[in-house]
Design an enzyme around this catalytic site. Structure first.
Site, PDB file in Angstrom:
ATOM      1  N   GLU A 165       0.782  -1.269  -0.068  1.00 50.24           N
ATOM      2  CA  GLU A 165      -0.003  -0.077   0.151  1.00 50.24           C
ATOM      3  C   GLU A 165       0.887   1.431   0.059  1.00 50.24           C
ATOM      4  OE1 GLU A 165      -2.718  -0.531   3.382  1.00 50.24           O
ATOM      5  OE2 GLU A 165      -3.750  -2.310   2.514  1.00 50.24           O
ATOM      6  N   ASN A 206       2.156  -5.086  -3.151  1.00 49.98           N
ATOM      7  CA  ASN A 206       0.815  -5.407  -3.026  1.00 49.98           C
ATOM      8  C   ASN A 206      -0.105  -4.241  -2.797  1.00 49.98           C
ATOM      9  OD1 ASN A 206      -1.046  -7.683  -2.247  1.00 49.98           O
ATOM     10  ND2 ASN A 206      -0.902  -7.009  -0.146  1.00 49.98           N
ATOM     11  N   HIS A 242     -10.236  -6.453  -1.752  1.00 48.92           N
ATOM     12  CA  HIS A 242     -11.196  -6.116  -0.776  1.00 48.92           C
ATOM     13  C   HIS A 242     -12.476  -5.666  -1.340  1.00 48.92           C
ATOM     14  CE1 HIS A 242      -8.694  -7.560   2.579  1.00 48.92           C
ATOM     15  NE2 HIS A 242      -7.846  -6.633   2.101  1.00 48.92           N
ATOM     16  N   GLU A 272      -6.148 -11.150  -1.021  1.00 49.32           N
ATOM     17  CA  GLU A 272      -6.519 -10.735   0.228  1.00 49.32           C
ATOM     18  C   GLU A 272      -8.217 -10.745  -0.191  1.00 49.32           C
ATOM     19  OE1 GLU A 272      -5.103  -7.524   2.451  1.00 49.32           O
ATOM     20  OE2 GLU A 272      -3.347  -7.930   1.953  1.00 49.32           O
ATOM     21  N   ASP A 274     -11.912 -10.755  -0.072  1.00 49.24           N
ATOM     22  CA  ASP A 274     -13.209 -11.007   0.612  1.00 49.24           C
ATOM     23  C   ASP A 274     -14.278 -10.097   0.199  1.00 49.24           C
ATOM     24  OD1 ASP A 274     -12.405  -8.333   1.770  1.00 49.24           O
ATOM     25  OD2 ASP A 274     -11.692  -9.129   3.727  1.00 49.24           O
TER      26      ASP A 274
HETATM   27  C1  XIL Z   1      -5.679  -6.382   8.531  1.00 51.45           C
HETATM   28  C2  XIL Z   1      -5.961  -7.524   9.633  1.00 51.45           C
HETATM   29  O1  XIL Z   1      -7.062  -8.472   8.816  1.00 51.45           O
HETATM   30  C3  XIL Z   1      -6.580  -7.117  10.871  1.00 51.45           C
HETATM   31  O2  XIL Z   1      -6.543  -8.280  11.795  1.00 51.45           O
HETATM   32  C4  XIL Z   1      -5.759  -6.098  11.358  1.00 51.45           C
HETATM   33  O3  XIL Z   1      -6.322  -5.350  12.278  1.00 51.45           O
HETATM   34  C5  XIL Z   1      -5.574  -4.840  10.364  1.00 51.45           C
HETATM   35  O4  XIL Z   1      -5.111  -5.251   9.124  1.00 51.45           O
HETATM   36  N1  XIL Z   1      -4.716  -4.802   3.667  1.00 51.45           N
HETATM   37  C6  XIL Z   1      -3.776  -5.413   4.285  1.00 51.45           C
HETATM   38  C7  XIL Z   1      -3.933  -6.478   5.268  1.00 51.45           C
HETATM   39  O5  XIL Z   1      -2.785  -5.498   3.606  1.00 51.45           O
HETATM   40  O6  XIL Z   1      -2.707  -6.490   6.322  1.00 51.45           O
HETATM   41  C8  XIL Z   1      -5.020  -5.826   6.324  1.00 51.45           C
HETATM   42  O7  XIL Z   1      -5.290  -6.733   7.501  1.00 51.45           O
HETATM   43  C9  XIL Z   1      -6.300  -5.613   5.573  1.00 51.45           C
HETATM   44  C10 XIL Z   1      -5.977  -4.592   4.311  1.00 51.45           C
END
Ligand code: XIL
Length: 355
Positions: A165, A206, A242, A272, A274
């Protein structure tokens, strides 16, 4: 209650087998019927890494978690254990135990491991963010961190999200302790240190919101093109994915983005995924969710560059969504009791080549 499309009996058989046999991917067929193949077995046939983010705490808590993880997935991403904050209680120390548990679990079950993440603006410890370090001190801290962490898991962690990020939503570089204290060069330095520490690990940039078309996706593309032009060792781009039942990127835009990354020699991992929804989760939103999981998986399978597809958690009870997006949840493909949801069935269909 969440709808189930899969006979629970078949699912339970495979979990029981996994527990008994040290987590076989397919379980043992009962005499009178073949069990439904797991996501893991289907993904292996398609040459795809199918992963989930996981935590050592959930593994230790018992229940179906470990068996579902090892039966349905062939890749693990430590959800938090490898981040700077959790891993570095102080400048002098490393807290390896949770990451070690996850790495050992993955290797014992024949799974790949994605390392997440070495350099990020978030989840950093106060001992790092509060003092006014000089540029030279910050470079020293970062070099030591990357080389120590990547070096420890050399040959075991197969892919690293080296930088996470670094691009803001408007396409500029995101302010962070690293950008502010070192300058944009922190990105290329990080990749070079990671490569030195493990020449065989795949190294990824990423980010979220860079999956399809738009300013941020173009900025990420420009960033990685620039890294390639400078001969920085980068192997791929992680698309976090996400998304929600209210918005997800157009399949065609994701396909175009994956193709342009492939053209410059980069791999793509969905890192990641969801699909959150407003709660309570009803049947129609679960079906929208299933369609989104299916279409992104189809897009990955159709792209020569896309070799890994990771979801951000195993079951809905583990998901970060309810605490970070109030009012939203039910974002994963297993429910809070680890029973499969419609999205699970849809992903199996896609892996089996169904439309
Ligand atoms: C999130 C975790 O799932 C949580 O448990 C934590 O509190 C915050 O981070 N992008 C990312 C991940 O790269 O590392 C993040 O994970 C979600 C968003």
């Amino acid at each position: 209650m969440l709808a189930l499309n899969i006979p629970v009996r078949v699912y339970c058989l495979s979990v029981a087998c996994a527990l008994l046999l040290g987590c076989s991917a397919t379980g043992v067929p009962p005499e009178d019927e073949e069990p439904e193949p797991s996501l893991r077995a289907l993904a292996a046939e398609r040459g795809l890494w199918i992963g989930a983010a996981a935590s050592a705490g959930r593994l230790a808590a018992g229940g179906p978690y470990a068996a579902v993880l090892a039966t349905e997935y062939n890749s693990v991403t430590p959800e938090n254990a490898l981040k700077f904050g959790p891993l570095r209680p102080s400048l002098e120390s490393f807290a390896w135990s949770e990451a070690d548990v996850l790495v050992d679990f993955a290797l014992a079950n024949g799974m790949g491991i994605r390392g997440h993440t070495l350099v990020w603006h978030a989840q950093n410890p106060l001992w790092l963010t509060e003092p006014n370090w000089t540029r030279a001190q910050l470079l020293g801290i970062l070099e030591n961190h990357i080389k120590t962490v990547v070096g420890r898991y050399k040959g075991r962690i197969t892919a690293w999200d080296v930088v996470n990020e670094a691009v803001a939503d408007d396409g500029s570089l995101r302010p962070s302790i690293w950008l502010d204290g070192i300058g944009p060069e922190y990105i290329e330095r990080s990749f070079r240190w990671a490569r030195e520490a493990d020449p065989d690990a795949l190294l990824f940039y990423n980010d979220y919101g860079a999956e399809g078309a738009g300013v941020k996706s173009d900025a990420v593309y420009a960033l990685v093109q620039d890294l390639i032009a400078k001969e920085v060792p980068i192997d791929g781009v992680g698309l976090q994915m996400h998304v929600s039942t209210e918005w997800s990127p157009a399949e065609a835009d994701v396909a175009v983005n994956m193709a342009r990354l492939a053209e410059v020699g980069l791999r793509v991992h969905v890192t990641e995924m969801d699909v959150r929804m407003p709660l309570p989760a009803g049947a129609s939103l679960l079906s929208v969710q299933a369609q989104i999981y299916g279409s992104m998986l189809e897009t990955c399978l159709a792209a020569s560059s896309c070799a890994s597809f990771t979801l951000w958690g195993v079951g809905d009870a583990d998901s970060w969504i309810p605490s970070h997006f109030p009012g939203y949840g039910a974002a994963l493909i297993f429910d809070a009791a680890y029973e499969p949801k419609p999205a699970y069935s849809r992903m199996r269909e896609v892996l089996q080549g169904g439309s």
